[in-house]
Every structure is written in C-alpha cells, then in structure tokens.
Design a protein around this motif. Structure first.
Motif, PDB file in Angstrom:
ATOM      1  N   PRO A  76       1.649   7.711  -1.209  1.00  0.00           N
ATOM      2  CA  PRO A  76       0.901   6.741  -0.359  1.00  0.00           C
ATOM      3  C   PRO A  76       1.570   5.842   0.455  1.00  0.00           C
ATOM      4  O   PRO A  76       2.781   5.318   0.121  1.00  0.00           O
ATOM      5  CB  PRO A  76      -0.128   6.059  -1.350  1.00  0.00           C
ATOM      6  CG  PRO A  76       0.416   5.965  -2.618  1.00  0.00           C
ATOM      7  CD  PRO A  76       1.412   7.037  -2.327  1.00  0.00           C
ATOM      8  N   TYR A  77       0.972   5.250   1.554  1.00  0.00           N
ATOM      9  CA  TYR A  77       1.657   4.205   2.459  1.00  0.00           C
ATOM     10  C   TYR A  77       1.506   2.909   1.556  1.00  0.00           C
ATOM     11  O   TYR A  77       0.220   2.933   0.890  1.00  0.00           O
ATOM     12  CB  TYR A  77       1.086   4.010   3.797  1.00  0.00           C
ATOM     13  CG  TYR A  77       1.380   5.288   4.708  1.00  0.00           C
ATOM     14  CD1 TYR A  77       2.399   5.302   5.580  1.00  0.00           C
ATOM     15  CD2 TYR A  77       0.861   6.493   4.546  1.00  0.00           C
ATOM     16  CE1 TYR A  77       2.669   6.301   6.387  1.00  0.00           C
ATOM     17  CE2 TYR A  77       1.013   7.641   5.418  1.00  0.00           C
ATOM     18  CZ  TYR A  77       1.921   7.342   6.189  1.00  0.00           C
ATOM     19  OH  TYR A  77       2.359   8.259   7.091  1.00  0.00           O
ATOM     20  N   LEU A  78       2.287   1.887   1.483  1.00  0.00           N
ATOM     21  CA  LEU A  78       2.080   0.774   1.130  1.00  0.00           C
ATOM     22  C   LEU A  78       2.306  -0.306   1.983  1.00  0.00           C
ATOM     23  O   LEU A  78       3.239  -0.240   2.990  1.00  0.00           O
ATOM     24  CB  LEU A  78       3.140   0.559  -0.074  1.00  0.00           C
ATOM     25  CG  LEU A  78       2.619   0.962  -1.354  1.00  0.00           C
ATOM     26  CD1 LEU A  78       3.073   2.392  -1.620  1.00  0.00           C
ATOM     27  CD2 LEU A  78       3.163   0.114  -2.515  1.00  0.00           C
ATOM     28  N   VAL A  79       1.388  -1.426   2.244  1.00  0.00           N
ATOM     29  CA  VAL A  79       1.629  -2.397   2.999  1.00  0.00           C
ATOM     30  C   VAL A  79       1.361  -3.682   1.979  1.00  0.00           C
ATOM     31  O   VAL A  79       0.313  -3.866   1.294  1.00  0.00           O
ATOM     32  CB  VAL A  79       0.479  -2.706   3.789  1.00  0.00           C
ATOM     33  CG1 VAL A  79       0.472  -3.773   4.696  1.00  0.00           C
ATOM     34  CG2 VAL A  79       0.561  -1.320   4.873  1.00  0.00           C
ATOM     35  N   ILE A  80       2.570  -4.391   1.754  1.00  0.00           N
ATOM     36  CA  ILE A  80       2.498  -5.495   0.905  1.00  0.00           C
ATOM     37  C   ILE A  80       2.830  -6.972   1.413  1.00  0.00           C
ATOM     38  O   ILE A  80       3.826  -7.024   2.413  1.00  0.00           O
ATOM     39  CB  ILE A  80       3.587  -5.312  -0.185  1.00  0.00           C
ATOM     40  CG1 ILE A  80       3.628  -3.889  -0.671  1.00  0.00           C
ATOM     41  CG2 ILE A  80       3.891  -6.353  -1.285  1.00  0.00           C
ATOM     42  CD1 ILE A  80       4.701  -3.540  -1.252  1.00  0.00           C
ATOM     43  N   ASN A  81       1.992  -7.924   1.094  1.00  0.00           N
ATOM     44  CA  ASN A  81       2.249  -9.192   1.486  1.00  0.00           C
ATOM     45  C   ASN A  81       3.074 -10.015   0.639  1.00  0.00           C
ATOM     46  O   ASN A  81       2.548 -10.044  -0.699  1.00  0.00           O
ATOM     47  CB  ASN A  81       0.741  -9.993   1.801  1.00  0.00           C
ATOM     48  CG  ASN A  81       0.769 -11.377   2.226  1.00  0.00           C
ATOM     49  OD1 ASN A  81       1.922 -11.876   2.694  1.00  0.00           O
ATOM     50  ND2 ASN A  81      -0.055 -12.189   1.582  1.00  0.00           N
ATOM     51  N   ASN A  82       4.137 -10.497   1.058  1.00  0.00           N
ATOM     52  CA  ASN A  82       4.865 -11.185   0.198  1.00  0.00           C
ATOM     53  C   ASN A  82       4.634 -12.817   0.125  1.00  0.00           C
ATOM     54  O   ASN A  82       5.223 -13.532  -0.550  1.00  0.00           O
ATOM     55  CB  ASN A  82       6.324 -11.014   0.542  1.00  0.00           C
ATOM     56  CG  ASN A  82       6.861  -9.716   0.077  1.00  0.00           C
ATOM     57  OD1 ASN A  82       6.584  -9.022  -1.011  1.00  0.00           O
ATOM     58  ND2 ASN A  82       7.466  -9.022   0.968  1.00  0.00           N
ATOM     59  N   LEU A  83       3.675 -13.441   0.907  1.00  0.00           N
ATOM     60  CA  LEU A  83       3.372 -14.720   1.035  1.00  0.00           C
ATOM     61  C   LEU A  83       2.401 -15.114  -0.244  1.00  0.00           C
ATOM     62  O   LEU A  83       1.769 -14.281  -0.515  1.00  0.00           O
ATOM     63  CB  LEU A  83       2.626 -15.083   2.286  1.00  0.00           C
ATOM     64  CG  LEU A  83       3.315 -15.056   3.537  1.00  0.00           C
ATOM     65  CD1 LEU A  83       2.522 -15.129   4.705  1.00  0.00           C
ATOM     66  CD2 LEU A  83       4.680 -16.004   3.507  1.00  0.00           C
ATOM     67  N   GLY A  84       2.933 -16.091  -1.161  1.00  0.00           N
ATOM     68  CA  GLY A  84       2.007 -16.687  -2.176  1.00  0.00           C
ATOM     69  C   GLY A  84       0.860 -17.489  -1.637  1.00  0.00           C
ATOM     70  O   GLY A  84       0.866 -18.148  -0.640  1.00  0.00           O
ATOM     71  N   ARG A  85       0.150 -17.707  -2.687  1.00  0.00           N
ATOM     72  CA  ARG A  85      -1.233 -18.354  -2.750  1.00  0.00           C
ATOM     73  C   ARG A  85      -1.167 -19.479  -4.139  1.00  0.00           C
ATOM     74  O   ARG A  85      -0.409 -18.710  -4.853  1.00  0.00           O
ATOM     75  CB  ARG A  85      -2.458 -17.742  -2.433  1.00  0.00           C
ATOM     76  CG  ARG A  85      -2.185 -16.969  -1.255  1.00  0.00           C
ATOM     77  CD  ARG A  85      -3.643 -16.272  -1.023  1.00  0.00           C
ATOM     78  NE  ARG A  85      -4.357 -15.844  -2.008  1.00  0.00           N
ATOM     79  CZ  ARG A  85      -5.608 -15.120  -2.094  1.00  0.00           C
ATOM     80  NH1 ARG A  85      -6.481 -15.374  -0.900  1.00  0.00           N
ATOM     81  NH2 ARG A  85      -6.177 -14.546  -2.988  1.00  0.00           N
ATOM     82  N   SER A  86      -1.832 -20.324  -4.059  1.00  0.00           N
ATOM     83  CA  SER A  86      -1.953 -21.178  -5.410  1.00  0.00           C
ATOM     84  C   SER A  86      -3.543 -21.576  -5.543  1.00  0.00           C
ATOM     85  O   SER A  86      -4.293 -21.197  -4.771  1.00  0.00           O
ATOM     86  CB  SER A  86      -1.435 -22.638  -5.374  1.00  0.00           C
ATOM     87  OG  SER A  86      -1.844 -23.245  -3.977  1.00  0.00           O
ATOM     88  N   HIS A  87      -3.841 -21.805  -6.702  1.00  0.00           N
ATOM     89  CA  HIS A  87      -5.082 -22.190  -7.475  1.00  0.00           C
ATOM     90  C   HIS A  87      -5.881 -20.947  -7.783  1.00  0.00           C
ATOM     91  O   HIS A  87      -6.552 -20.577  -6.897  1.00  0.00           O
ATOM     92  CB  HIS A  87      -6.053 -22.949  -6.427  1.00  0.00           C
ATOM     93  CG  HIS A  87      -5.672 -24.457  -6.002  1.00  0.00           C
ATOM     94  ND1 HIS A  87      -4.518 -25.104  -6.746  1.00  0.00           N
ATOM     95  CD2 HIS A  87      -5.814 -25.212  -4.869  1.00  0.00           C
ATOM     96  CE1 HIS A  87      -4.613 -26.259  -6.380  1.00  0.00           C
ATOM     97  NE2 HIS A  87      -5.355 -26.218  -5.203  1.00  0.00           N
ATOM     98  N   GLY A  88      -5.733 -20.139  -8.923  1.00  0.00           N
ATOM     99  CA  GLY A  88      -6.462 -19.294  -9.290  1.00  0.00           C
ATOM    100  C   GLY A  88      -7.286 -19.441 -10.441  1.00  0.00           C
ATOM    101  O   GLY A  88      -7.570 -20.765 -10.799  1.00  0.00           O
TER     102      GLY A  88
END
Length: 177
Positions: free
Chosen positions: A66-78
């Motif tokens: 399959p095609y993959l589109v990946i965001n490498n930017l992080g986020r915080s507060h889970g």
C-alpha cells in the motif's frame, strides 16, 4: 525538512500515519498556549504499527504494497492510560452500551467509520465483533501483539474517568460514514 514521508505503493490502498512523529522543530510554533482546545497529544507506536501493517499487506499480496503517508512532526500531552485508541467516530458512551444495544441500533453502525466494512460483512458477523472481537477487530488483533488497545476484547470501552479520542478529522472525513 523531513516533516513528512511518502512511500509509494502498488495497491489502491493508502495507510496514513498522521501521529507519532518525533520531530519538534523550533521554527514551528507550539500550539499549547495559542490553541488550548486543539488536541496536541503524541501517539505511541503508530508509526511502527502502520509500517508493520504495510509489510504484512505486502507479504499477503506477494510484494505489492500500500501507499504510506507518514507525518514525522511530534505532538505532546497524551492520555495517561497510553492505550492505542481506535476512533470509529463512536463516543465512549456508545462503546459502553450493551452488545444488544449496539447490534440492534442501525444508527450506531451507520454513523461509524467502519460502516462500509460492516455492510460487506453483516451476513457473517455482528457489528460488535468488528468493534472488539478478539480475532475479528483491529483492536483485538493489536491486543494479540501486546498493544493495549481500546476498543478491544480486553478494553471494550473507556472507564468512567478515562479519556478517549473517538476519531477526528481524517477518520470523520475519509472513513465510511
């Protein structure tokens, strides 16, 4: 800048991994103070799971991926529970309904992001089995690999004081609602 990654595929399937990135570039402003209502939590294991899923699909389809589109930017507060939260656009309250309440209410499955899947399988499976069946749900499969997942046969719904992401923009826009 490596903020995102695109891996071309051969199948008419796109796996989007919008969360779980580890980059926190100083040139991108932190939204914690300017937009307190926006969800900014990072998701653990999403990139690993997405890549693993793509590899398993490739094996199943004899080298076609399959095609993959990946965001490498992080986020915080889970959320402190650190579950993999599968958002089917169903609220925590809806997930806590009884099996019969869920199966007998067509508004529940027709409003979910897995409506089309259920419509294809409804002759052979109940809707709750797609939500949290041990072998018939995504959550059940992820649990079998050791990932705490909600909903699943282990964690069918969040407990009273637990937070839950029911699925936001991508799930709502591109799911089968």
């Amino acid at each position: 800048m490596n903020y995102s990654e695109y891996i071309p595929g051969h199948l008419p399937l796109i796996i989007s991994i919008p969360h779980g990135g580890q980059l926190f570039p100083p040139e991108i402003p932190d939204r914690k103070k300017s937009h307190p209502s926006v969800v900014k939590s990072n998701d653990l294991n999403t990139q690993d799971i997405g890549r693993e899923l793509a590899d398993k699909i490739m094996v199943h389809f004899k080298g076609k991926r399959p095609y993959l589109v990946i965001n490498n930017l992080g986020r915080s507060h889970g959320h402190p529970e650190n579950f993999i939260e599968i958002g089917y656009v169903l609220s925590a309250e809806t997930l806590s309904y009884s099996i019969s309440q869920i199966n007998e209410n067509p508004e529940i499955y027709s409003g979910s992001s897995i409506r089309a899947l259920y419509n294809r399988k409804s002759n052979s499976i109940q809707f709750v089995d797609l939500l949290y069946g041990k072998t018939t749900s995504l959550g059940g499969r992820l649990q079998s690999y050791g990932y705490d997942t909600i909903p699943s046969h282990i964690h069918k719904h969040p407990l009273k004081d637990e937070k839950y992401f029911h699925g936001d923009y991508c799930v709502q826009k591109y799911g089968s609602r």
